[in-house]
Design an enzyme around this catalytic site. Sequence first.
Site, mmCIF file in Angstrom:
data_model
loop_
_atom_site.group_PDB
_atom_site.id
_atom_site.type_symbol
_atom_site.label_atom_id
_atom_site.label_comp_id
_atom_site.label_asym_id
_atom_site.label_seq_id
_atom_site.Cartn_x
_atom_site.Cartn_y
_atom_site.Cartn_z
ATOM 1 N N SER A 143 0.836 -1.204 0.000
ATOM 2 C CA SER A 143 0.000 0.000 0.000
ATOM 3 C C SER A 143 0.868 1.250 0.000
ATOM 4 O O SER A 143 1.986 1.239 0.528
ATOM 5 C CB SER A 143 -0.854 -0.021 1.275
ATOM 6 O OG SER A 143 -1.436 1.233 1.506
ATOM 7 N N TYR A 156 -0.094 -0.701 10.452
ATOM 8 C CA TYR A 156 -0.368 -1.104 9.056
ATOM 9 C C TYR A 156 0.766 -0.622 8.153
ATOM 10 O O TYR A 156 1.281 -1.382 7.322
ATOM 11 C CB TYR A 156 -1.715 -0.494 8.646
ATOM 12 C CG TYR A 156 -2.142 -0.743 7.213
ATOM 13 C CD1 TYR A 156 -2.638 -1.982 6.810
ATOM 14 C CD2 TYR A 156 -2.084 0.279 6.265
ATOM 15 C CE1 TYR A 156 -3.049 -2.193 5.494
ATOM 16 C CE2 TYR A 156 -2.493 0.073 4.956
ATOM 17 C CZ TYR A 156 -2.973 -1.172 4.579
ATOM 18 O OH TYR A 156 -3.381 -1.363 3.272
HETATM 19 N N1 LIG Z 1 -8.865 -0.913 -0.707
HETATM 20 C C1 LIG Z 1 -7.882 -0.080 -0.725
HETATM 21 O O1 LIG Z 1 -8.079 1.132 -0.929
HETATM 22 C C2 LIG Z 1 -6.455 -0.555 -0.517
HETATM 23 C C3 LIG Z 1 -5.417 0.394 -0.597
HETATM 24 C C4 LIG Z 1 -4.104 -0.029 -0.395
HETATM 25 C C5 LIG Z 1 -3.843 -1.371 -0.153
HETATM 26 N N2 LIG Z 1 -4.876 -2.270 -0.074
HETATM 27 C C6 LIG Z 1 -4.534 -3.676 0.198
HETATM 28 O O2 LIG Z 1 -5.232 -4.508 -0.714
HETATM 29 C C7 LIG Z 1 -5.500 -5.772 -0.107
HETATM 30 C C8 LIG Z 1 -6.974 -6.096 -0.235
HETATM 31 O O3 LIG Z 1 -7.701 -5.104 0.476
HETATM 32 P P1 LIG Z 1 -9.268 -4.863 0.301
HETATM 33 O O4 LIG Z 1 -9.468 -3.414 0.213
HETATM 34 O O5 LIG Z 1 -9.826 -5.749 -0.737
HETATM 35 O O6 LIG Z 1 -9.749 -5.325 1.753
HETATM 36 P P2 LIG Z 1 -11.093 -6.059 2.191
HETATM 37 O O7 LIG Z 1 -12.221 -5.684 1.316
HETATM 38 O O8 LIG Z 1 -11.208 -5.826 3.657
HETATM 39 O O9 LIG Z 1 -10.750 -7.596 1.930
HETATM 40 C C9 LIG Z 1 -9.721 -8.199 2.640
HETATM 41 C C10 LIG Z 1 -9.617 -9.653 2.244
HETATM 42 O O10 LIG Z 1 -8.656 -10.264 3.116
HETATM 43 C C11 LIG Z 1 -9.300 -11.323 3.826
HETATM 44 N N3 LIG Z 1 -8.797 -11.418 5.186
HETATM 45 C C12 LIG Z 1 -8.790 -10.455 6.154
HETATM 46 N N4 LIG Z 1 -8.286 -10.937 7.284
HETATM 47 C C13 LIG Z 1 -7.954 -12.234 7.034
HETATM 48 C C14 LIG Z 1 -7.378 -13.264 7.814
HETATM 49 N N5 LIG Z 1 -7.032 -13.082 9.104
HETATM 50 N N6 LIG Z 1 -7.181 -14.477 7.247
HETATM 51 C C15 LIG Z 1 -7.526 -14.698 5.950
HETATM 52 N N7 LIG Z 1 -8.054 -13.755 5.156
HETATM 53 C C16 LIG Z 1 -8.269 -12.545 5.703
HETATM 54 C C17 LIG Z 1 -10.788 -10.977 3.807
HETATM 55 O O11 LIG Z 1 -11.592 -12.139 3.881
HETATM 56 P P3 LIG Z 1 -12.292 -12.706 5.206
HETATM 57 O O12 LIG Z 1 -12.822 -11.549 5.973
HETATM 58 O O13 LIG Z 1 -13.325 -13.615 4.606
HETATM 59 O O14 LIG Z 1 -11.220 -13.459 5.926
HETATM 60 C C18 LIG Z 1 -10.907 -10.375 2.400
HETATM 61 O O15 LIG Z 1 -11.042 -11.417 1.455
HETATM 62 C C19 LIG Z 1 -5.027 -5.666 1.348
HETATM 63 O O16 LIG Z 1 -3.748 -6.231 1.466
HETATM 64 C C20 LIG Z 1 -4.977 -4.173 1.569
HETATM 65 O O17 LIG Z 1 -4.056 -3.812 2.569
HETATM 66 C C21 LIG Z 1 -6.172 -1.899 -0.242
#
Ligand SMILES: NC(=O)c1ccc[n+]([C@@H]2O[C@H](COP(=O)([O-])OP(=O)(O)OC[C@H]3O[C@@H](n4cnc5c(N)ncnc54)[C@H](OP(=O)(O)O)[C@@H]3O)[C@@H](O)[C@H]2O)c1
Length: 292
Positions: A143, A156
Amino acid sequence: MMKNYHTAIVTGASHGIGPYIVRALAQEGMNLVLAARSICELEQVATAADMRATGVHVLTVPIDVTDREARNALVHTAERTFGSVDVLVNNAGGDLQREFHHYTTDDVEALIQLNLTGPIELTRLLLPGMLRRKQGHIVNISSMGGRVGFPYTEVYSAAKDGLIGFTRVLRADYQKSGVSSSVLILGPIGGAGIGARTMEEMNIHMSSMDKAFLSPPEAVARGVVKSIRRDKAEIVILPGPGRLLRALMDLFPGMGSMMGQMSAPVMKQVVDFREQQRAQGDTNAHQLAEQR
Ligand SMILES: NC(=O)c1ccc[n+]([C@@H]2O[C@H](COP(=O)([O-])OP(=O)(O)OC[C@H]3O[C@@H](n4cnc5c(N)ncnc54)[C@H](OP(=O)(O)O)[C@@H]3O)[C@@H](O)[C@H]2O)c1
């Protein structure tokens, strides 16, 4: 088919950005192992019509990536089912949206396990098989939070910055052995994922100016495919103005924190909102316990 790769594990495949990555890899003809905690959501992703149309084999494995035994089981199940794993996408991740002085020791440990230890350990477990076959690719989802000072993201940021460093050295050490590594550095993503969900939950409407800094989740999925196909060390997912800003931030490091502080008022609303939710959760749990 990308290179000679047949099978990929994608963590965080149940909701948010993960399902977009899953679909993009399926369209490349890769068999997939989908991992996350929510089994129902994983099944929905696996059996969606567009996934079935690709004809690839999909296995769902409900696991918590912070759990050591569960990580071992994921790798074992994937290798036993498909024979080998060629690609690992460490996408599972997230933040507590909490002010650092409210963190408990367990919070710190859980967040580092989720965003850093989990990806490092899954890589370590898969690496011997990849080295034996002299092929494989690790894609880590990091990120911009690992690069700039977004408010209330101390732990984070540390983990996501660590993931960038881990990928850099891993790539340098193993690329000549046929196993490569890439890191995607994501700016804010719109339309899916934690940011979009938070805005919706809190009913916050973004200005057109703010929306100009969002990338769609499809851009992340395309980035994952590109990082493997073209063997890129690092891909930054930011729209035009954001990419320019990132270049400026690299030139003037103080600028990142200044930009981050511009989002401080909204981020303060978010952490307060989450704190209220936690307090409400505690009250409900307490009332339930008293009723028993
Ligand atoms: N969205 C953004 O703006 C953004 C920006 C920068 C970086 N990112 C990065 O992109 C990635 C995806 O983020 P997102 O926005 O899609 O987040 P999200 O919508 O919260 O989804 C997170 C995913 O990770 C899984 N997860 C969370 N905790 C877990 C655990 N303990 N064990 C196994 N799976 C777990 C969740 O599934 P379950 O809850 O079913 O376990 C879900 O499938 C992350 O690494 C995040 O840091 C996102």
